[in-house]
Enzyme design. Structure first.
Site, mmCIF file in Angstrom:
data_model
loop_
_atom_site.group_PDB
_atom_site.id
_atom_site.type_symbol
_atom_site.label_atom_id
_atom_site.label_comp_id
_atom_site.label_asym_id
_atom_site.label_seq_id
_atom_site.Cartn_x
_atom_site.Cartn_y
_atom_site.Cartn_z
ATOM 1 N N GLU A 50 0.867 -1.177 0.000
ATOM 2 C CA GLU A 50 0.000 0.000 0.000
ATOM 3 C C GLU A 50 0.900 1.222 0.000
ATOM 4 O OE1 GLU A 50 -3.423 -1.939 2.916
ATOM 5 O OE2 GLU A 50 -2.427 -0.075 3.479
ATOM 6 N N ASP B 198 -5.362 9.156 10.571
ATOM 7 C CA ASP B 198 -4.004 8.699 10.831
ATOM 8 C C ASP B 198 -3.441 9.236 12.135
ATOM 9 O OD1 ASP B 198 -3.139 6.994 8.601
ATOM 10 O OD2 ASP B 198 -3.686 8.741 7.399
#
Lengths: 269, 407
Positions: A48, A59
């Site tokens: 990824e 995040d």
């Protein structure tokens, strides 16, 4: 088009796969291709590549910092596709999936899907594009990898699976990337529930930081995703001005891949 | 009656659609972990709207705790000073906690209570929403964490202390531009981590559906009251209604009840150091559509879709986006959006203090500044309705610094 994701999961049948995440262009775009190859040498089965965004609301601190480093070095969607193209010149097999937020993709324009798939990208994970807003853009020629989470209940799961392809990404804990870790027993139960509802491989991520944790998850999932722990190492290597960031990445990923590959030995026979 | 005048305007107040869209704007662009929560909130809000007990408790608190209705004040000295249109001020700064923000916080904390949530979080820019949230959390005995950009903590010290006095934990956010947008990112990160017990009280008409709708619904009491008050005072509607727009909650609160009426509506974006510079917060004038914080709207962004930093002297307007309903009202031309610079707002701040004895919030000073520019050119029988959304005590340090005064 060959389906690299399906081929890869077919090729590794019998063991769990290792999915590695890096922030694309972190610490600088010119290191991205060497780092991608280092991930493969270290034993990553699928990669990824994060598309950095100024406001990564899902995040944690590690990937936020990776985003800031990459954006500071001039990263963009256009550069990410160039990186994918360059990687593909020497690696035709390893599936590459872009993970990120919608806005940079929208800003790229309607040509994104065609350009991305021509560059050799296999799929996208768009954190802030839930099924409800799927009509926002065309992703023709790309797998749309969906996320299931601990809050995705039985009533909602069919909505998530409708249109999902490639693999299903199970976010093992409610939270942001790189923070708490899930208990292996909870993961096992969740994976069983998901596999009863879909034929897609199930990759499990969020909070997997060590070879031991990766091994524990690999016993139950089709693949284990490690991201923040790799990004943290890239950040640390960059901070002490290491001249071999790819080598350090490869060494760490090797410890993860050994653990993941060994996970089912006891139970396999 | 097949009257075009009533059929078309009726549609203006009908949004959003079932998926939270106002035209192409709005929506629910959030991480999957949050999806079930916002769907749950939507269901609970629909149920609350249909529940007379919810409405009764809200009305009771607005009257006895907030102090509503807020006065509509004919600013006679200011009108004389400007020598043009009559200026009326909707005195939201007289609400408990000193701004319009509390209207929404009361509504949302009642929803939190209904949903059995036991912890409150919020983002804040100027600190007005943080103070209002900390206030209702104290009133309802719920622990509360307020996320605030490190830069805003510095320029809004009085509000930080107020929040702490009210029992809230103020968490400093040092990522990104260290202002409102980063505080919102951090609040979303907290929410996604604490999904089971936490209610996120969003302070403006942005975020994923149903927030833009429910915040608007809780704020439109401003326009409803002003309309009735002005009809009583003048026997007619205003010619123009004006309000400052950051995320846009005070503006939508004032505008919404007038959308169907022949009233000119003007939203004031923060033009910072000028719309021709990079240092402003005017996302309609200087941005383009994109997706941030759960909704599609106009955003300040670069060519690559990265969000750029906003600038305004007013922390409450220092946001690179705008509520999606404003984006829609802009796109259909129903509301006109104009810019007022830091310098013009600073002048209006001092003007209102000297002429009316009212120190406005720097946010509200943007709306005052527009009225002060427009009124002299308008006939004396015309009426401008200005939303005085907050009081300016919190801003005295910023203003002193701008004026070169050491406090």
């Amino acid at each position: 088009m060959t389906d690299r994701i399906a081929s890869r999961f077919a090729a590794i049948r019998g063991r769990a796969g290792l999915v590695t995440f890096i922030s694309g262009g972190d610490p600088t775009p010119d290191l991205a291709v060497p780092i991608l190859h280092a991930l493969v040498r270290g034993g990553a089965d699928l990669i990824e590549i994060g598309m950095p965004f100024t406001d990564p609301m899902a995040d944690g601190p590690a990937i936020q910092a990776g985003n800031i480093r990459a954006l500071g070095a001039g990263m963009s969607v256009r550069k990410l596709l160039a990186i994918v193209r360059e990687f593909r010149a020497t690696d035709e097999a390893t599936p590459l999936v872009m993970m990120g937020y919608l806005n940079p993709v929208l800003a790229y324009g309607p040509g994104f899907a065609a350009d991305a798939s021509a560059a050799g990208l296999d799929g996208v994970i768009l954190v802030d594009l839930p099924p409800e807003e799927r009509q926002e853009l065309s992703l023709e020629g790309l797998h749309l990898i969906r996320l299931a989470t601990p809050t995705t209940d039985a009533a909602r799961l069919p909505t998530v699976l409708d249109g999902a392809s490639g693999f299903l990404y199970y976010v093992a804990v409610a939270g942001v990337t790189g923070q708490q870790s899930a208990a292996a027993a909870d993961v096992a139960a969740a994976v069983r529930r998901l596999k009863a509802a879909t034929d897609l491989p199930v990759a499990v991520g969020f909070g997997v930081k060590t070879p031991e944790q990766a091994e524990a998850i690999a016993a139950h999932a089709d693949a284990v995703v490690v991201g923040s722990a790799i990004v943290e190492r890239i950040g640390a290597a960059h901070d002490r001005q290491s001249n071999d960031i790819p080598g350090e990445v490869e060494a760490f990923v090797s410890t993860l891949s050994r653990a993941v590959r060994g996970a089912r030995k006891e139970t396999a026979a | 009656m097949p009257d075009i005048q009533t059929t078309k305007p009726a549609a203006l107040r009908a949004g959003p659609d079932a998926n939270g869209h106002f035209g192409q704007f709005g929506g629910r662009y959030v991480a999957e972990t949050l999806m079930p929560l916002i769907l749950d909130l939507e269901r609970e809000y629909e149920a609350a709207k249909a529940d007379p007990a919810f409405r009764a408790e809200l009305d009771y608190l607005l009257k006895h705790y907030v102090g509503r209705p807020s006065p509509l004040y004919f600013a006679e000295p200011l009108t004389r000073h400007l020598n043009g249109a009559k200026i009326y001020l909707k005195r939201e700064e007289l609400n408990h906690t000193g701004a319009h923000k509390i209207n929404n916080c009361i509504g949302q904390i009642l929803l939190a209570k209904r949903m059995g949530k036991t912890r409150i979080i919020a983002e804040t820019g100027a600190g007005q929403h943080g103070v209002a949230t900390a206030t209702v959390a104290a009133r309802f005995g719920l622990p509360c964490t307020i996320f605030m950009g490190a830069r805003d903590i510095e320029r809004q010290a009085p509000n930080v202390f107020r929040m702490k006095l009210l029992g809230a934990e103020v968490r400093s956010v040092s990522s990104g531009s260290q202002t409102l947008k980063d505080a919102m990112n951090e609040a979303l990160r907290d929410w996604v981590t604490n999904v089971h017990d936490t209610f996120y009280i969003i302070g403006t008409v942005a975020g994923p559906h149903p927030y833009p709708e429910l915040v608007r619904d809780f704020q439109q009491v401003i326009g409803e009251e002003a309309k009735a008050q002005l009809l009583e005072a003048e026997g007619r509607l205003p010619d123009v209604a004006v309000a400052a727009v950051g995320g846009g909650s005070n503006a939508i609160g004032l505008f919404h009840p007038f959308l169907d009426d022949p009233v000119e509506l003007v939203g004031i974006e923060a033009a910072g150091k000028g719309l021709d510079t990079d240092a402003h917060a005017a996302s309609l004038a200087g941005g383009r559509p994109g997706v941030l914080h759960g909704n599609k709207t106009y955003l300040l962004q670069d060519a690559d879709g990265q969000i750029t930093e906003a600038h305004s002297i007013s922390a409450g307007l220092d946001y690179p986006g705008i509520g999606p309903e404003h984006a829609w009202l802009h796109s259909i031309g129903r509301v006109r959006y104009e810019g007022i610079t830091d310098a013009e707002a600073l002048d209006a701040f001092q003007l209102l203090a000297r002429v009316e004895g009212i120190i406005p919030a720097l946010e509200s000073a943007h709306a005052i500044a527009w009225a002060a520019k427009a009124a002299p050119g308008m006939a004396k029988e015309k009426i401008i309705l200005v939303n005085l959304s907050g009081r300016g005590d919190k801003d005295i340090f910023t203003v002193a610094a701008e004026l070169g005064v050491q406090l």
